[in-house]
Design a protein around this motif. Structure first.
Motif, PDB file in Angstrom:
ATOM      1  N   VAL A   1     -78.277 -12.897   2.571  1.00  0.00           N
ATOM      2  CA  VAL A   1     -79.306 -11.859   2.380  1.00  0.00           C
ATOM      3  C   VAL A   1     -80.153 -12.249   1.190  1.00  0.00           C
ATOM      4  CG1 VAL A   1     -79.742  -9.486   1.633  1.00  0.00           C
ATOM      5  CG2 VAL A   1     -78.160  -9.919   3.499  1.00  0.00           C
ATOM      6  N   GLY A   2     -81.465 -12.180   1.378  1.00  0.00           N
ATOM      7  CA  GLY A   2     -82.426 -12.330   0.293  1.00  0.00           C
ATOM      8  C   GLY A   2     -83.085 -10.985   0.046  1.00  0.00           C
ATOM      9  N   GLN A   3     -82.635 -10.271  -0.966  1.00  0.00           N
ATOM     10  CA  GLN A   3     -83.210  -8.956  -1.279  1.00  0.00           C
ATOM     11  C   GLN A   3     -84.320  -9.135  -2.305  1.00  0.00           C
ATOM     12  OE1 GLN A   3     -80.453  -5.877  -2.499  1.00  0.00           O
ATOM     13  NE2 GLN A   3     -82.023  -4.287  -2.387  1.00  0.00           N
ATOM     14  N   GLY A   4     -85.499  -8.606  -1.990  1.00  0.00           N
ATOM     15  CA  GLY A   4     -86.637  -8.740  -2.886  1.00  0.00           C
ATOM     16  C   GLY A   4     -87.152 -10.157  -2.972  1.00  0.00           C
ATOM     17  N   GLY A   5     -87.094 -10.893  -1.869  1.00  0.00           N
ATOM     18  CA  GLY A   5     -87.583 -12.261  -1.855  1.00  0.00           C
ATOM     19  C   GLY A   5     -89.099 -12.328  -1.810  1.00  0.00           C
ATOM     20  N   ASN A   6     -89.607 -13.549  -1.957  1.00  0.00           N
ATOM     21  CA  ASN A   6     -91.055 -13.782  -1.860  1.00  0.00           C
ATOM     22  C   ASN A   6     -91.849 -12.855  -2.783  1.00  0.00           C
ATOM     23  OD1 ASN A   6     -91.040 -15.828   0.334  1.00  0.00           O
ATOM     24  ND2 ASN A   6     -90.086 -14.139   1.465  1.00  0.00           N
ATOM     25  N   GLY A   7     -91.432 -12.861  -4.053  1.00  0.00           N
ATOM     26  CA  GLY A   7     -92.133 -12.019  -5.022  1.00  0.00           C
ATOM     27  C   GLY A   7     -91.900 -10.542  -4.817  1.00  0.00           C
ATOM     28  N   ASN A   8     -90.692 -10.196  -4.349  1.00  0.00           N
ATOM     29  CA  ASN A   8     -90.275  -8.803  -4.146  1.00  0.00           C
ATOM     30  C   ASN A   8     -91.070  -8.119  -3.032  1.00  0.00           C
ATOM     31  OD1 ASN A   8     -88.331  -6.890  -4.863  1.00  0.00           O
ATOM     32  ND2 ASN A   8     -89.693  -5.840  -6.307  1.00  0.00           N
ATOM     33  N   THR A   9     -91.290  -8.855  -1.942  1.00  0.00           N
ATOM     34  CA  THR A   9     -92.017  -8.301  -0.794  1.00  0.00           C
ATOM     35  C   THR A   9     -91.203  -8.302   0.494  1.00  0.00           C
ATOM     36  OG1 THR A   9     -92.998 -10.446  -0.214  1.00  0.00           O
ATOM     37  CG2 THR A   9     -94.236  -9.041  -1.749  1.00  0.00           C
ATOM     38  N   THR A  10     -90.071  -9.022   0.533  1.00  0.00           N
ATOM     39  CA  THR A  10     -89.257  -9.079   1.741  1.00  0.00           C
ATOM     40  C   THR A  10     -87.780  -8.925   1.393  1.00  0.00           C
ATOM     41  OG1 THR A  10     -88.984 -11.493   1.636  1.00  0.00           O
ATOM     42  CG2 THR A  10     -90.884 -10.661   2.868  1.00  0.00           C
ATOM     43  N   THR A  11     -87.026  -8.342   2.332  1.00  0.00           N
ATOM     44  CA  THR A  11     -85.572  -8.290   2.250  1.00  0.00           C
ATOM     45  C   THR A  11     -85.052  -8.687   3.630  1.00  0.00           C
ATOM     46  OG1 THR A  11     -85.465  -6.653   0.477  1.00  0.00           O
ATOM     47  CG2 THR A  11     -83.572  -6.778   1.947  1.00  0.00           C
ATOM     48  N   ARG A  12     -84.302  -9.795   3.692  1.00  0.00           N
ATOM     49  CA  ARG A  12     -83.958 -10.410   4.971  1.00  0.00           C
ATOM     50  C   ARG A  12     -82.486 -10.782   5.050  1.00  0.00           C
ATOM     51  NH1 ARG A  12     -89.191 -14.504   4.856  1.00  0.00           N
ATOM     52  NH2 ARG A  12     -90.705 -13.048   5.774  1.00  0.00           N
ATOM     53  N   PHE A  13     -81.964 -10.660   6.262  1.00  0.00           N
ATOM     54  CA  PHE A  13     -80.591 -11.073   6.557  1.00  0.00           C
ATOM     55  C   PHE A  13     -80.636 -12.229   7.559  1.00  0.00           C
ATOM     56  CE2 PHE A  13     -77.074 -11.003   9.582  1.00  0.00           C
ATOM     57  CZ  PHE A  13     -75.978 -11.073   8.755  1.00  0.00           C
TER      58      PHE A  13
END
Length: 236
Positions: free
Chosen positions: A138-150
């Motif tokens: 999981v990337g929470q707050g990825g891409n400069g805090n614009t995406t959260t992905r599993f």
């Protein structure tokens, strides 16, 4: 507090270890804790893979991780499910060069496609190097805090499968600067979950689950803090 005596005891035990008040819902119950790190001693249980020189230090119960580029911090013991990994994390915004509030990320139940530990094959810290793992991520707050992905990695270079329902952009699922967030990662057989402050952000029913492996805290160009790291056994 409602519920059976055993459930009350579990909730009380978690609260005593610095957990969020609410117990993660599911068909499982939280049993005894397997591992604890209060970050008051050495970082001997952790292995660092950093793309560029980074500052990683532990003091007064807090792990401070200041990274100018990709970095993964692996917990050395292998975790055998069913387990729940829990910790509190904070994205620091205090004017530092890497304080951009982004990328509170995690690998769990990770291993090489060969079955080996990731620690047996050190990586540079660059994100693409981890494509060859079989792991949940999981990337929470990825891409400069614009995406959260599993994602469920399948161990093939260049492939990071992402289902549409696992690509989130709601502001409520991003990172709040300088706020401690309780993260829970669940691997209970085919049931895989990611919780943030008592809110379930992702759930996967995996017909071919990864039932054992390693945990890695992951980030890139950010300043994170972590405390109260715990791993619990799960029971039925």
């Amino acid at each position: 507090m409602s519920g059976s005596p055993s459930r009350r005891a579990v909730v009380a035990g978690l609260a005593g270890l610095g957990a969020a008040p609410a117990l993660a819902a599911g068909p499982y119950r939280v049993g005894h804790h397997l591992y604890t790190d209060d970050f008051r001693h050495s970082l001997g249980r952790w292995a660092i893979e950093a793309e560029k020189p980074a500052r990683v230090a532990a003091a007064d119960g807090v792990l401070d991780l200041d990274a100018p580029a990709g970095l993964t911090l692996w917990f050395r013991p292998e975790l055998v499910g069913p387990v729940m990994i829990q910790y509190q994390a904070q994205a620091v915004s205090a004017g530092g060069p890497n304080d951009r509030v982004s990328d509170l990320n995690a690998f769990w139940m990770a291993r090489e496609i060969s079955g080996d530990s990731p620690l047996a094959h050190p990586r540079t810290g660059a994100f693409a190097d981890y494509d060859t793992l079989k792991t949940y991520y999981v990337g929470q707050g990825g891409n400069g805090n614009t995406t959260t992905r599993f994602r469920r990695y399948v161990g093939r270079p260049g492939q990071r499968p992402l289902l549409p329902q696992h690509d989130h952009a709601a502001a409520a699922e991003m990172l709040a600067p300088n706020r401690w967030t309780t993260v829970r990662l669940v691997a209970d057989g085919e049931l895989i979950q990611y919780w943030s402050d008592g809110r379930k952000l992702f759930e996967l029913r995996d017909p071919e689950p990864y039932t054992s492996g390693w945990f890695g805290l992951r980030t890139t160009q950010s300043h994170l803090r972590m405390r109260e790291f715990r791993v619990f056994a799960l029971t039925r």
